[in-house]
Design a protein around this motif. Structure first.
Motif, PDB file in Angstrom:
ATOM      1  N   VAL A  30      50.065  53.558  41.300  1.00  0.00           N
ATOM      2  CA  VAL A  30      50.045  52.101  41.419  1.00  0.00           C
ATOM      3  C   VAL A  30      51.439  51.527  41.193  1.00  0.00           C
ATOM      4  CG1 VAL A  30      49.118  49.954  40.485  1.00  0.00           C
ATOM      5  CG2 VAL A  30      47.619  51.941  40.759  1.00  0.00           C
ATOM      6  N   ILE A  31      52.076  51.890  40.087  1.00  0.00           N
ATOM      7  CA  ILE A  31      53.390  51.303  39.809  1.00  0.00           C
ATOM      8  C   ILE A  31      54.449  51.831  40.765  1.00  0.00           C
ATOM      9  CG2 ILE A  31      52.807  50.939  37.382  1.00  0.00           C
ATOM     10  CD1 ILE A  31      54.668  53.282  36.689  1.00  0.00           C
ATOM     11  N   GLY A  32      54.162  52.993  41.376  1.00  0.00           N
ATOM     12  CA  GLY A  32      55.102  53.553  42.342  1.00  0.00           C
ATOM     13  C   GLY A  32      55.278  52.675  43.564  1.00  0.00           C
ATOM     14  N   LYS A  33      54.311  51.804  43.818  1.00  0.00           N
ATOM     15  CA  LYS A  33      54.411  50.866  44.943  1.00  0.00           C
ATOM     16  C   LYS A  33      55.232  49.627  44.584  1.00  0.00           C
ATOM     17  CE  LYS A  33      52.205  53.166  48.005  1.00  0.00           C
ATOM     18  NZ  LYS A  33      52.930  53.621  49.212  1.00  0.00           N
ATOM     19  N   ARG A  34      55.617  49.531  43.314  1.00  0.00           N
ATOM     20  CA  ARG A  34      56.414  48.403  42.823  1.00  0.00           C
ATOM     21  C   ARG A  34      55.814  47.049  43.222  1.00  0.00           C
ATOM     22  NH1 ARG A  34      60.900  50.682  40.798  1.00  0.00           N
ATOM     23  NH2 ARG A  34      61.609  52.677  41.652  1.00  0.00           N
ATOM     24  N   PRO A  35      54.534  46.850  42.911  1.00  0.00           N
ATOM     25  CA  PRO A  35      53.888  45.594  43.301  1.00  0.00           C
ATOM     26  C   PRO A  35      54.277  44.437  42.386  1.00  0.00           C
ATOM     27  CG  PRO A  35      52.365  46.916  42.016  1.00  0.00           C
ATOM     28  CD  PRO A  35      53.601  47.759  42.211  1.00  0.00           C
ATOM     29  N   GLY A  36      54.181  43.242  42.922  1.00  0.00           N
ATOM     30  CA  GLY A  36      54.398  42.044  42.113  1.00  0.00           C
ATOM     31  C   GLY A  36      53.110  41.581  41.469  1.00  0.00           C
ATOM     32  N   LEU A  37      51.995  42.244  41.815  1.00  0.00           N
ATOM     33  CA  LEU A  37      50.690  41.915  41.233  1.00  0.00           C
ATOM     34  C   LEU A  37      49.745  43.078  41.485  1.00  0.00           C
ATOM     35  CD1 LEU A  37      48.753  39.748  39.945  1.00  0.00           C
ATOM     36  CD2 LEU A  37      48.094  39.174  42.285  1.00  0.00           C
ATOM     37  N   VAL A  38      48.913  43.384  40.478  1.00  0.00           N
ATOM     38  CA  VAL A  38      47.820  44.328  40.647  1.00  0.00           C
ATOM     39  C   VAL A  38      46.528  43.555  40.441  1.00  0.00           C
ATOM     40  CG1 VAL A  38      46.671  46.394  39.765  1.00  0.00           C
ATOM     41  CG2 VAL A  38      49.171  46.310  39.879  1.00  0.00           C
ATOM     42  N   ALA A  39      45.693  43.495  41.466  1.00  0.00           N
ATOM     43  CA  ALA A  39      44.418  42.774  41.404  1.00  0.00           C
ATOM     44  C   ALA A  39      43.299  43.775  41.160  1.00  0.00           C
ATOM     45  CB  ALA A  39      44.174  42.005  42.696  1.00  0.00           C
ATOM     46  N   VAL A  40      42.454  43.495  40.163  1.00  0.00           N
ATOM     47  CA  VAL A  40      41.505  44.479  39.651  1.00  0.00           C
ATOM     48  C   VAL A  40      40.077  43.933  39.686  1.00  0.00           C
ATOM     49  CG1 VAL A  40      40.975  45.981  37.699  1.00  0.00           C
ATOM     50  CG2 VAL A  40      43.338  45.272  38.109  1.00  0.00           C
ATOM     51  N   GLN A  41      39.143  44.743  40.194  1.00  0.00           N
ATOM     52  CA  GLN A  41      37.747  44.317  40.279  1.00  0.00           C
ATOM     53  C   GLN A  41      37.028  44.419  38.930  1.00  0.00           C
ATOM     54  OE1 GLN A  41      35.582  46.189  43.443  1.00  0.00           O
ATOM     55  NE2 GLN A  41      33.610  45.337  42.859  1.00  0.00           N
ATOM     56  N   PHE A  42      37.284  45.513  38.186  1.00  0.00           N
ATOM     57  CA  PHE A  42      36.583  45.756  36.927  1.00  0.00           C
ATOM     58  C   PHE A  42      37.573  45.848  35.775  1.00  0.00           C
ATOM     59  CE2 PHE A  42      33.967  47.973  40.188  1.00  0.00           C
ATOM     60  CZ  PHE A  42      32.849  47.141  40.130  1.00  0.00           C
ATOM     61  N   GLU A  43      37.271  45.141  34.685  1.00  0.00           N
ATOM     62  CA  GLU A  43      38.170  45.144  33.537  1.00  0.00           C
ATOM     63  C   GLU A  43      38.319  46.531  32.932  1.00  0.00           C
ATOM     64  OE1 GLU A  43      39.115  42.501  29.538  1.00  0.00           O
ATOM     65  OE2 GLU A  43      37.189  42.271  30.556  1.00  0.00           O
TER      66      GLU A  43
END
Length: 340
Positions: A105-118
């Motif tokens: 996930v962090i390898g994509k260097r996103p500006g946001l990670v959107a998550v369905q389940f806490e």
């Protein structure tokens, strides 16, 4: 049949009829923006250039908002992507069918990670904690439908302290639209979802859905043991209640395990079983569910099985996602066909 989504032109007519301007309905995002999300404040100086989603519900919300070009990766899929989003999805990398690794996930260097389940990024996050993501400068946005009125530290899937509110789905759509400065599209989507829900409720009311009882079967860890079925307070129970149908399961847990003898005694008019591509358990395969229902000495004598009153529904339509409106429409249609 599902009602078509609102088009921009139809929305404009609606706005004009109410004496409102499009600008008043959906003003451009003013950055820096602060968003309250599941107990944390997220700050954005601009719309994120890239995002990663953990969960199909968030992924398809991005596609519905026309933000497929912002997605650098998706993960945690229950069903095939909705046909209307196939073109957007084709250009996005799938990091994992189920849980992605923190590194991927962090390898994509996103500006946001959107998550369905806490539970994916919460205090006991399967992928990582919110703190771990924030330490590397990546904000995490959890869909409000999975944290509002819910304690995710109790049980495998958390426990709802309050009944699921469909407004939390609308909130997730509108907040993501605000973060990415596509508010008009967000307002358009929510107006369409509300119209579809109202139409399905009207259809169910006219066809006597309030005289029907039902059971949702999501899956089973093993076909020989008690199944995971929908209890009270959750999304599936909301779907039934919104159409006036009665849930035969009285447990306050969202997805409790209940014995087939108890279910057979309740004898629901309709069985709704989940269809999914996930294969974590044997009963994830809906065809195996059907085989079991028709062959087991207890279940094969249930009225719903003997009379073919079985609805096969995509699993993600039973969860807090924009697919619940298609699920409600499917139930309303089934109620019309299964009337006594």
């Amino acid at each position: 049949m599902a009602l078509p989504s609102f088009t921009a032109s139809r929305l404009a007519v609606l706005i004009a009829g109410l004496g409102l301007s499009a600008a008043a309905l959906a003003a451009p995002t003013q950055y820096p923006l602060t968003v309250d999300n599941c107990g944390q404040q997220l700050k954005f100086d601009k719309a994120p250039e890239k995002a990663v989603t953990i969960g199909q519900a968030g992924t398809e919300t991005f596609y519905a908002l026309g933000l497929g070009d912002r997605l650098a990766g998706t993960s945690l899929w229950f069903n095939k992507v909705s046909p209307e989003y196939e073109a957007q999805n084709a250009g996005v990398e799938r990091l994992a069918d189920n849980d992605p690794s923190f590194e991927s996930v962090i390898g994509k260097r996103p500006g946001l990670v959107a998550v369905q389940f806490e539970w994916m990024v919460g205090q006991q996050g399967v992928v990582g904690t919110r703190e771990q993501f924030h330490e590397v400068g990546i904000p995490t946005y959890i869909l409000p439908s999975d944290c509002e009125g819910k304690d995710n530290l109790v049980g495998a899937d958390g426990t709802r302290l309050q009944a699921f509110d469909v407004g939390s789905v609308y909130k997730g759509v509108l907040q993501l639209a605000q973060i990415f400065d596509v508010q008009t599209r967000g307002e358009e989507l929510v107006a369409g979802y509300k119209a579809r829900l109202a139409a399905a409720q009207d259809k169910a009311r006219k066809n006597g859905a309030d005289k029907l009882s039902a059971l949702f079967w999501f899956s089973s860890a093993d076909l020989e043991i008690d199944p995971y079925v929908a209890g009270r307070k959750g999304v599936a129970d909301f779907m039934l209640a919104s159409l006036g149908m009665r849930n035969v399961i009285e447990s306050q847990e969202e997805w409790p395990t209940v014995g087939w003898e108890t279910i057979a005694k309740a004898n629901p008019d309709i069985l709704i079983i989940a269809r999914m591509e996930r294969r974590r358990f044997p009963a994830d395969d809906y065809e195996k569910k059907l085989e079991f229902l028709k062959s087991d000495s207890v279940t094969r004598n249930m009225d719903a099985v003997k009379n073919g009153r079985i609805v096969i529904m995509d699993a993600d339509a039973m969860q807090a996602s924009t697919r619940i409106f298609a699920g409600v429409e499917q139930l309303a249609e089934a109620a019309a066909g299964f009337r006594r």
